[in-house]
Each structure stands twice: as structure tokens, then as C-alpha cells.
Design a protein around this motif. Structure first.
Motif, PDB file in Angstrom:
ATOM      1  N   PHE A   7       0.254  -1.434   0.360  1.00  0.00           N
ATOM      2  CA  PHE A   7      -0.244  -0.095  -0.315  1.00  0.00           C
ATOM      3  C   PHE A   7       0.663   1.232  -0.372  1.00  0.00           C
ATOM      4  O   PHE A   7       1.816   1.366   1.293  1.00  0.00           O
ATOM      5  CB  PHE A   7      -1.237   0.082   1.813  1.00  0.00           C
ATOM      6  CG  PHE A   7      -1.792  -1.101   1.009  1.00  0.00           C
ATOM      7  CD1 PHE A   7      -2.667  -1.445   0.603  1.00  0.00           C
ATOM      8  CD2 PHE A   7      -2.012  -2.464   2.873  1.00  0.00           C
ATOM      9  CE1 PHE A   7      -3.283  -3.350   0.484  1.00  0.00           C
ATOM     10  CE2 PHE A   7      -2.983  -3.054   2.649  1.00  0.00           C
ATOM     11  CZ  PHE A   7      -3.656  -3.053   1.926  1.00  0.00           C
ATOM     12  N   CYS A   8       0.832   2.316  -1.016  1.00  0.00           N
ATOM     13  CA  CYS A   8       1.548   3.233  -1.355  1.00  0.00           C
ATOM     14  C   CYS A   8       0.785   4.255  -1.822  1.00  0.00           C
ATOM     15  O   CYS A   8      -0.398   4.854  -2.222  1.00  0.00           O
ATOM     16  CB  CYS A   8       2.662   3.158  -1.653  1.00  0.00           C
ATOM     17  SG  CYS A   8       2.933   2.554  -2.977  1.00  0.00           S
ATOM     18  N   TYR A  38       0.008  -4.854  -6.303  1.00  0.00           N
ATOM     19  CA  TYR A  38      -0.356  -3.196  -5.543  1.00  0.00           C
ATOM     20  C   TYR A  38      -1.228  -2.305  -6.270  1.00  0.00           C
ATOM     21  O   TYR A  38      -2.452  -3.128  -6.556  1.00  0.00           O
ATOM     22  CB  TYR A  38       1.142  -2.631  -5.837  1.00  0.00           C
ATOM     23  CG  TYR A  38       1.298  -2.220  -7.314  1.00  0.00           C
ATOM     24  CD1 TYR A  38       1.226  -0.513  -7.591  1.00  0.00           C
ATOM     25  CD2 TYR A  38       1.706  -3.159  -8.307  1.00  0.00           C
ATOM     26  CE1 TYR A  38       1.928  -0.474  -8.861  1.00  0.00           C
ATOM     27  CE2 TYR A  38       1.636  -2.324  -9.826  1.00  0.00           C
ATOM     28  CZ  TYR A  38       2.058  -1.341  -9.561  1.00  0.00           C
ATOM     29  OH  TYR A  38       1.673  -0.309 -11.580  1.00  0.00           O
ATOM     30  N   THR A 103       3.360  -1.094   4.317  1.00  0.00           N
ATOM     31  CA  THR A 103       2.798   0.391   3.464  1.00  0.00           C
ATOM     32  C   THR A 103       3.450   0.778   3.911  1.00  0.00           C
ATOM     33  O   THR A 103       4.934   1.463   4.443  1.00  0.00           O
ATOM     34  CB  THR A 103       1.933   0.589   5.158  1.00  0.00           C
ATOM     35  OG1 THR A 103       0.423  -0.718   5.974  1.00  0.00           O
ATOM     36  CG2 THR A 103       0.963   2.015   4.575  1.00  0.00           C
ATOM     37  N   GLY A 106       1.966   7.246   2.773  1.00  0.00           N
ATOM     38  CA  GLY A 106       0.985   7.615   1.778  1.00  0.00           C
ATOM     39  C   GLY A 106      -0.254   8.033   2.673  1.00  0.00           C
ATOM     40  O   GLY A 106       0.396   9.068   3.073  1.00  0.00           O
ATOM     41  N   THR A 110      -3.328   5.151   1.735  1.00  0.00           N
ATOM     42  CA  THR A 110      -2.923   4.224   2.115  1.00  0.00           C
ATOM     43  C   THR A 110      -3.381   3.940   3.541  1.00  0.00           C
ATOM     44  O   THR A 110      -3.052   2.756   3.800  1.00  0.00           O
ATOM     45  CB  THR A 110      -1.504   4.774   1.932  1.00  0.00           C
ATOM     46  OG1 THR A 110      -1.232   5.304   0.758  1.00  0.00           O
ATOM     47  CG2 THR A 110      -0.295   4.122   2.809  1.00  0.00           C
ATOM     48  N   GLU A 113      -6.803   1.374   3.475  1.00  0.00           N
ATOM     49  CA  GLU A 113      -6.034   0.652   3.473  1.00  0.00           C
ATOM     50  C   GLU A 113      -5.120  -0.835   4.780  1.00  0.00           C
ATOM     51  O   GLU A 113      -5.288  -1.363   4.975  1.00  0.00           O
ATOM     52  CB  GLU A 113      -5.118  -0.126   1.938  1.00  0.00           C
ATOM     53  CG  GLU A 113      -5.766   0.210   0.669  1.00  0.00           C
ATOM     54  CD  GLU A 113      -4.820   1.282  -0.510  1.00  0.00           C
ATOM     55  OE1 GLU A 113      -5.080   0.865  -1.470  1.00  0.00           O
ATOM     56  OE2 GLU A 113      -3.830   1.326  -0.154  1.00  0.00           O
TER      57      GLU A 113
END
Length: 193
Positions: A7-8, A38, A103, A106, A110, A113
Motif C-alpha cells: 500500500f502506498c 499493488y 505500507t 502515502g 494508503t 487500506e
């Protein structure tokens, strides 16, 4: 772990280190024979993590909702691109395809998530390792807030400790490999705090 979802952000941020570490993470994941899952974008640090894996001959699966694909932000060089109807379906698909979560820096998306997947873990819906690559201390203030939630009785210490944190890629991946979840009841009672 055979597959990790990252996640980003779809932005690069102001610190060049964010992009450098995203690229290095993708490279390392591919080098270790781990599949990268991703959000499917070619922009921001999302694109950097994908490029890092692809340049090292890694398998990269992007998962993107149709409305974002229509905006042409999707990465065209992926091993596979899965298009979902909406954001909820996207998160579920990324979760289903992964054995662990990392992670990177973000924004709202982000964090959303990250918090959804850690909440699922807290509720016992999965036992996957969930990590934060804390690039240049990006998440220090968030971690302080989570610690404050523990102090104030809104988060159990055991659930706080479910979140693995490291400043290095190798250190985080090692923590994730060694992660052994402990079964804990979700609900906090006064006598447990």
C-alpha cells in the motif's frame, strides 16, 4: 511469503527517499522471488515500487478500479492487471492475492487500506503479517498516536504490536517472516487494561 501487497501513495511526496525506497522495495521483493501486488498505477511511489520489481524480473500484479483505469493512470508493463468495479472490490482482491502487507508513505487512501487490513487482523479474520516501512520517520507521528490510543484504553497493546515497523527493507521483511500472531480477544474490558 509468496506474495506481498504494498500500500502506498499515487504521489511521490517531497522527499526523494520515498521514491528511492519504493523502488528498492520492489527490487528486493522480486530478488527474493516474492510476487508484488499493488494498486496498479504508473504514477507516484506506486509506479516506483512496480518498476523496481519489474526491472528485477519480478512478477507484478496491479489491481485497479475501472474509474482509475479510465483516467489512464494504470501501469502498462505489469505481469497482470486486474480491473475491479470499485475500491472495495480492489482492496478485497489485493488482500486475497497476498500473504503479507507492507505500507509505504502515502495519504488518505494508503492509511485507509492499512487500517482496514489491520482491523481485519485484530478481529481475527486473518493472521497475515502487516508492516510499515517507516521511510525517514514518515510514520513516527502516526505510531505515537497509536501508542496514545493504547495509553487511553482504546487499543490493546497486543493489537498495537501486531503492526510491524522497521526503517529498513531487510529488517521489515525479516520481522514479517518471523511473525507469529497471538490469538487475542478484540474487545477491551476494563480489567484487561
Amino acid at each position: 511469503m509468496k506474495s506481498i501487497v504494498v500500500f502506498c501513495g499515487s504521489s511521490s511526496g517531497v522527499d526523494p527517499k520515498f521514491s528511492e525506497e519504493a523502488n528498492a522495495l520492489g527490487h528486493t521483493i522480486a530478488e527474493q522471488g516474492i510476487q508484488l501486488v499493488y494498486g496498479g498505477a504508473k504514477i507516484g511511489i506506486m509506479g516506483k515500487v512496480a518498476d523496481g520489481a519489474l526491472k528485477n524480473k519480478g512478477k507484478v500484479i496491479g489491481v485497479i478500479p475501472d474509474f482509475l483505469k479510465l483516467r489512464e493512470v494504470f501501469h502498462t508493463g505489469l505481469t497482470e492487471l486486474i480491473v475491479t468495479e470499485n475500491m472495495h472490490e480492489r482492496k478485497l482482491k489485493m488482500y486475497e492475492l497476498s500473504d503479507g502487507v507492507i505500507t509505504l508513505p502515502g495519504g488518505y487512501g494508503t492509511l485507509e487500506e492499512l487500517f482496514e487490513i489491520i482491523t481485519w487482523g485484530q478481529l481475527g479474520l486473518h493472521q497475515k503479517p502487516i508492516g510499515i516501512l517507516n521511510v525517514n520517520g514518515f510514520y513516527d507521528q502516526l505510531l505515537a498516536m497509536l501508542s496514545h490510543m493504547v495509553d487511553q484504553g482504546f487499543l490493546k497493546a497486543a493489537n498495537y504490536e501486531m503492526l510491524l515497523v522497521d526503517n529498513t527493507i531487510d529488517g521489515l521483511l525479516e520481522q514479517m517472516r518471523e511473525y507469529r500472531p497471538e490469538p487475542v480477544p478484540k474487545w477491551i474490558k476494563k480489567e484487561q487494561t
